[in-house]
Design a protein around this motif. Structure first.
Motif, PDB file in Angstrom:
ATOM      1  N   TRP A  89       7.155  37.468 -23.529  1.00 52.35           N
ATOM      2  CA  TRP A  89       6.441  36.404 -24.254  1.00 52.35           C
ATOM      3  C   TRP A  89       6.102  36.819 -25.680  1.00 52.35           C
ATOM      4  CZ3 TRP A  89       3.171  32.469 -21.214  1.00 52.35           C
ATOM      5  CH2 TRP A  89       2.618  31.519 -22.074  1.00 52.35           C
ATOM      6  N   PRO A  90       5.368  37.920 -25.922  1.00 50.30           N
ATOM      7  CA  PRO A  90       5.017  38.258 -27.308  1.00 50.30           C
ATOM      8  C   PRO A  90       6.230  38.606 -28.166  1.00 50.30           C
ATOM      9  CG  PRO A  90       4.297  39.987 -25.796  1.00 50.30           C
ATOM     10  CD  PRO A  90       4.725  38.835 -24.956  1.00 50.30           C
ATOM     11  N   VAL A  91       7.271  39.190 -27.568  1.00 50.99           N
ATOM     12  CA  VAL A  91       8.476  39.493 -28.352  1.00 50.99           C
ATOM     13  C   VAL A  91       9.137  38.206 -28.820  1.00 50.99           C
ATOM     14  CG1 VAL A  91      10.765  40.531 -28.262  1.00 50.99           C
ATOM     15  CG2 VAL A  91       8.834  41.686 -27.177  1.00 50.99           C
ATOM     16  N   SER A  92       9.279  37.259 -27.903  1.00 49.79           N
ATOM     17  CA  SER A  92       9.866  35.964 -28.261  1.00 49.79           C
ATOM     18  C   SER A  92       9.011  35.235 -29.296  1.00 49.79           C
ATOM     19  CB  SER A  92      10.009  35.107 -27.000  1.00 49.79           C
ATOM     20  OG  SER A  92      10.422  33.806 -27.316  1.00 49.79           O
ATOM     21  N   ALA A  93       7.681  35.295 -29.127  1.00 51.13           N
ATOM     22  CA  ALA A  93       6.790  34.636 -30.092  1.00 51.13           C
ATOM     23  C   ALA A  93       6.927  35.246 -31.478  1.00 51.13           C
ATOM     24  CB  ALA A  93       5.349  34.735 -29.603  1.00 51.13           C
ATOM     25  N   ALA A  94       7.039  36.572 -31.537  1.00 49.00           N
ATOM     26  CA  ALA A  94       7.158  37.239 -32.833  1.00 49.00           C
ATOM     27  C   ALA A  94       8.445  36.851 -33.555  1.00 49.00           C
ATOM     28  CB  ALA A  94       7.092  38.750 -32.650  1.00 49.00           C
ATOM     29  N   LEU A  95       9.494  36.570 -32.789  1.00 51.75           N
ATOM     30  CA  LEU A  95      10.788  36.217 -33.386  1.00 51.75           C
ATOM     31  C   LEU A  95      10.967  34.712 -33.564  1.00 51.75           C
ATOM     32  CD1 LEU A  95      13.067  38.666 -31.339  1.00 51.75           C
ATOM     33  CD2 LEU A  95      12.182  38.973 -33.668  1.00 51.75           C
ATOM     34  N   SER A  96       9.986  33.923 -33.108  1.00 52.86           N
ATOM     35  CA  SER A  96      10.152  32.465 -33.116  1.00 52.86           C
ATOM     36  C   SER A  96      10.309  31.888 -34.518  1.00 52.86           C
ATOM     37  CB  SER A  96       8.968  31.797 -32.414  1.00 52.86           C
ATOM     38  OG  SER A  96       7.748  32.040 -33.115  1.00 52.86           O
ATOM     39  N   SER A  97       9.738  32.556 -35.521  1.00 47.24           N
ATOM     40  CA  SER A  97       9.822  32.010 -36.888  1.00 47.24           C
ATOM     41  C   SER A  97      11.268  31.922 -37.363  1.00 47.24           C
ATOM     42  CB  SER A  97       9.007  32.866 -37.856  1.00 47.24           C
ATOM     43  OG  SER A  97       9.502  34.190 -37.904  1.00 47.24           O
ATOM     44  N   ARG A  98      12.126  32.813 -36.883  1.00 50.16           N
ATOM     45  CA  ARG A  98      13.531  32.764 -37.277  1.00 50.16           C
ATOM     46  C   ARG A  98      14.202  31.484 -36.789  1.00 50.16           C
ATOM     47  NH1 ARG A  98      15.798  38.968 -36.502  1.00 50.16           N
ATOM     48  NH2 ARG A  98      14.067  40.006 -37.598  1.00 50.16           N
TER      49      ARG A  98
ATOM     50  N   ALA B 171      11.725  38.437 -10.770  1.00 47.93           N
ATOM     51  CA  ALA B 171      11.337  39.155 -11.985  1.00 47.93           C
ATOM     52  C   ALA B 171      12.188  38.698 -13.173  1.00 47.93           C
ATOM     53  CB  ALA B 171      11.474  40.664 -11.781  1.00 47.93           C
ATOM     54  N   MET B 172      13.487  38.498 -12.959  1.00 48.60           N
ATOM     55  CA  MET B 172      14.354  38.030 -14.044  1.00 48.60           C
ATOM     56  C   MET B 172      13.983  36.614 -14.472  1.00 48.60           C
ATOM     57  SD  MET B 172      16.208  40.481 -14.967  1.00 48.60           S
ATOM     58  CE  MET B 172      17.282  39.561 -16.073  1.00 48.60           C
ATOM     59  N   ILE B 173      13.613  35.781 -13.510  1.00 47.23           N
ATOM     60  CA  ILE B 173      13.176  34.424 -13.868  1.00 47.23           C
ATOM     61  C   ILE B 173      11.900  34.481 -14.695  1.00 47.23           C
ATOM     62  CG2 ILE B 173      12.210  32.292 -12.908  1.00 47.23           C
ATOM     63  CD1 ILE B 173      14.247  32.400 -10.718  1.00 47.23           C
ATOM     64  N   MET B 174      10.971  35.357 -14.328  1.00 43.80           N
ATOM     65  CA  MET B 174       9.732  35.483 -15.086  1.00 43.80           C
ATOM     66  C   MET B 174       9.991  36.052 -16.483  1.00 43.80           C
ATOM     67  SD  MET B 174       7.345  34.161 -13.348  1.00 43.80           S
ATOM     68  CE  MET B 174       8.636  33.034 -12.810  1.00 43.80           C
ATOM     69  N   LEU B 175      10.919  36.960 -16.603  1.00 40.24           N
ATOM     70  CA  LEU B 175      11.276  37.502 -17.914  1.00 40.24           C
ATOM     71  C   LEU B 175      11.819  36.394 -18.810  1.00 40.24           C
ATOM     72  CD1 LEU B 175      11.450  40.336 -19.370  1.00 40.24           C
ATOM     73  CD2 LEU B 175      13.877  40.307 -18.751  1.00 40.24           C
ATOM     74  N   ALA B 176      12.714  35.574 -18.258  1.00 36.21           N
ATOM     75  CA  ALA B 176      13.270  34.464 -19.033  1.00 36.21           C
ATOM     76  C   ALA B 176      12.206  33.415 -19.333  1.00 36.21           C
ATOM     77  CB  ALA B 176      14.437  33.840 -18.266  1.00 36.21           C
ATOM     78  N   LEU B 177      11.307  33.161 -18.370  1.00 39.58           N
ATOM     79  CA  LEU B 177      10.251  32.171 -18.578  1.00 39.58           C
ATOM     80  C   LEU B 177       9.322  32.607 -19.707  1.00 39.58           C
ATOM     81  CD1 LEU B 177       8.863  29.556 -17.624  1.00 39.58           C
ATOM     82  CD2 LEU B 177       7.521  30.956 -16.039  1.00 39.58           C
ATOM     83  N   GLY B 178       8.956  33.886 -19.747  1.00 31.39           N
ATOM     84  CA  GLY B 178       8.110  34.383 -20.827  1.00 31.39           C
ATOM     85  C   GLY B 178       8.759  34.196 -22.183  1.00 31.39           C
ATOM     86  N   ALA B 179      10.072  34.472 -22.281  1.00 33.94           N
ATOM     87  CA  ALA B 179      10.781  34.295 -23.543  1.00 33.94           C
ATOM     88  C   ALA B 179      10.785  32.826 -23.961  1.00 33.94           C
ATOM     89  CB  ALA B 179      12.208  34.813 -23.422  1.00 33.94           C
ATOM     90  N   ALA B 180      10.979  31.925 -22.998  1.00 33.87           N
ATOM     91  CA  ALA B 180      10.995  30.491 -23.317  1.00 33.87           C
ATOM     92  C   ALA B 180       9.629  30.012 -23.785  1.00 33.87           C
ATOM     93  CB  ALA B 180      11.451  29.697 -22.087  1.00 33.87           C
ATOM     94  N   LEU B 181       8.583  30.434 -23.117  1.00 39.03           N
ATOM     95  CA  LEU B 181       7.240  29.975 -23.476  1.00 39.03           C
ATOM     96  C   LEU B 181       6.773  30.582 -24.803  1.00 39.03           C
ATOM     97  CD1 LEU B 181       5.508  29.967 -19.976  1.00 39.03           C
ATOM     98  CD2 LEU B 181       6.449  28.036 -21.270  1.00 39.03           C
ATOM     99  N   GLY B 182       7.295  31.763 -25.169  1.00 35.45           N
ATOM    100  CA  GLY B 182       6.998  32.306 -26.491  1.00 35.45           C
ATOM    101  C   GLY B 182       7.532  31.428 -27.600  1.00 35.45           C
ATOM    102  N   LEU B 183       8.693  30.797 -27.370  1.00 34.30           N
ATOM    103  CA  LEU B 183       9.260  29.860 -28.345  1.00 34.30           C
ATOM    104  C   LEU B 183       8.529  28.528 -28.352  1.00 34.30           C
ATOM    105  CD1 LEU B 183      13.100  30.372 -27.766  1.00 34.30           C
ATOM    106  CD2 LEU B 183      11.691  31.324 -29.609  1.00 34.30           C
TER     107      LEU B 183
END
Length: 503
Positions: A303-312, A350-362
């Motif tokens: 989640w925080p990694v995806s959020a940090a990159l969301s500006s791109r 666990a993989m679904i949760m990893l992908a879900l965190g990335a999606a919600l960060g965006l």
């Protein structure tokens, strides 16, 4: 970040110390209020502190919140029975409400849009670390130092945060004042009390309904009725107030109302992974508490990694479209959960949760940044608090709604259990989970039937969470403008700092 850590840790650190607390103070029947009371106080005070920070400035509100939180922590450490501990947890929550909203607002005040994803991602990482480390730290302190140290550990962290803020944080804006006058503005205390009463009654009904009493019982009906009456009174008071706590523009502006509804839906869907996934991991997959926590915690890594990159992404396609991509992907990942094989392996959820965190960060962070950039300094605290408030209310509503879905599904599965295994089967989700963790008294067939029942129950909850994601997507499509407006203050500062603006 230190101030945010205070509020973040205390939402999780107490969980593993409950046996020690109940063993010393008693009060097993009401210990859930250690969580509910804190959550209630944080939620209902968010809009009040948001308005106060716009009125008097961020610095005094943040300092007052830290002081109040530390006083509550010291009082909790000295609690003499469960009733006093619950009361002091509410006092902690009154300070925690000031911390959550004000820290997010300060981040928007200090940094231009180009830098906010990086800063907000750091704040999100505080919650991520707290969700993983909080229960472990609470368990260690309770086991080796005593449960009272769970609250005493807040003191050095809070004092350091307080010293840093007093020494280094200054505001370069004047607090809001009524046009044409130099006097300090009046505070809408009747509106604040009405909001507190309305939110308190509603959240108590949602949190305790179906748990402490049946949904159709007198306590539930009285609480919901009282909340409705207070809501009418709140609207009446706020419409007449010169400077209302929740101004009408919060809902009249399409940008803010769309984000409020979308993040309310986010709070709703987050109940599925945070509340029901650990039960699934332990009851269906047979994992221990630590491994089950890891299955959930991977979401807080992406989640925080995806959020940090969301500006791109949102600098290319816009804030609304970036959020649509995120919540659309989240809906697909939630829909994928019921397709997992039974019983499956731990890496699959666990993989679904990893992908879900990335999606919600965006999804989440661009919307918060978009709302904060659409208003000026004098409205930013109120706007930020409104979206955090809606997310918290959505989470409480989701706990009640999905709890009812889970109980209904499980009750149906247990009612249709084969006759030969039906005697002696547990009758609710908590009892089923406990029985599966101590399955020695169950036959192999009964154990397998209960595991499949829990699997079906959690699948239905995830389908409901996917529906909440669709509601968030529709709110953005139907209400949010294609391009989020950028306030003149934010645009001037962004141009000065050489960044891009969306509007």
């Amino acid at each position: 970040m230190l101030a945010m850590a205070l509020a973040a840790l205390d939402s999780t650190i107490i969980a593993t110390a409950i046996p020690q607390i109940v063993g010393e103070l008693g009060g097993f029947a009401v210990f859930s209020w250690l969580f509910s009371g804190y959550l209630l106080a944080v939620t209902v005070t968010l809009p009040v502190y948001g308005k106060l920070s716009d009125t008097f400035g961020r610095r005094p509100i943040l300092i007052a919140g830290i002081v109040l939180f530390l006083v509550g922590s010291l009082a909790c450490a000295g609690a003499w029975d469960m009733a006093s501990l619950i009361a002091f947890r509410v006092l902690q929550g009154l300070g925690g409400g000031a911390l959550q909203g004000t820290v997010q607002t300060i981040a928007a005040d200090l940094y231009p849009m180009k830098e906010r994803p990086r800063i907000q991602a750091r704040l999100s990482s505080v919650w991520a670390v707290s969700s993983v480390a909080g229960p472990a730290l609470g368990g260690l302190l309770a086991a080796y130092a005593g449960w009272r140290w769970i609250f005493l550990v807040n003191v050095p962290v809070g004092l350091l945060a307080l010293w840093l803020i007093i020494r280094h944080f200054t505001e370069d804006r004047e607090p809001a004042r009524p046009a044409g006058t130099a006097r300090r503005p009046r505070v809408d205390w009747p509106g604040a009390l009405a909001i507190f009463a309305c939110g308190g009654l509603l959240l108590t009904a949602l949190v305790q309904g179906g748990v402490a009493w049946p949904w159709g019982s007198a306590p539930s009906l009285l609480l919901f009725g009282g909340a409705a009456v207070c809501a009418v009174a709140t609207v009446s008071i706020e419409r007449r107030a010169a400077e209302p706590i929740i101004p009408g523009w919060v809902w009249r502006r399409r940008t803010i109302s769309a984000v409020n509804l979308s993040l309310g839906a986010l709070g709703l869907l987050m109940v599925a992974p945070t509340v029901f996934l650990p039960t699934y991991a332990q009851a269906v997959l047979g994992l221990g508490p630590t491994a089950a926590g890891f299955v959930l915690s991977v979401m807080t890594l992406s989640w925080p990694v995806s959020a940090a990159l969301s500006s791109r992404l949102y600098n290319r396609i816009g804030i609304r479209n970036c959020a649509l991509v995120g919540i659309g992907a989240a809906a697909l990942f939630l829909l994928a959960f019921p397709l997992l094989p039974y019983p499956g392996a731990a890496w699959q959820p666990a993989m679904i949760m990893l992908a879900l965190g990335a999606a919600l960060g965006l999804f989440q962070l661009p919307l918060i940044i978009g709302v904060q950039s659409s208003v000026g300094y004098a409205e930013r605290g109120t706007a930020t608090a409104s979206i955090l408030f809606c997310r918290q209310v959505g989470q409480s509503l989701g706990a009640a709604l999905f709890g009812a879905v889970a109980n209904a599904t499980l009750a149906d599965r247990l009612a249709h259990a084969p006759t030969e295994i039906r005697p002696g089967l547990p009758d609710d989700l908590d009892a089923v989970s406990h029985a599966l963790q101590h399955a020695g008294a169950l036959t192999a067939r009964a154990t397998d039937y209960l595991r499949r029942a829990v699997d079906t129950t959690v699948d239905h909850v995830y389908l409901g969470a996917a529906a909440a994601a669709v509601l968030a997507l529709l709110a953005l499509l139907l209400l949010a403008p294609r391009l989020f407006p950028v306030h003149a203050d934010a645009r001037t500062r962004q141009e000065r700092d050489g960044g891009d603006t969306e509007g």
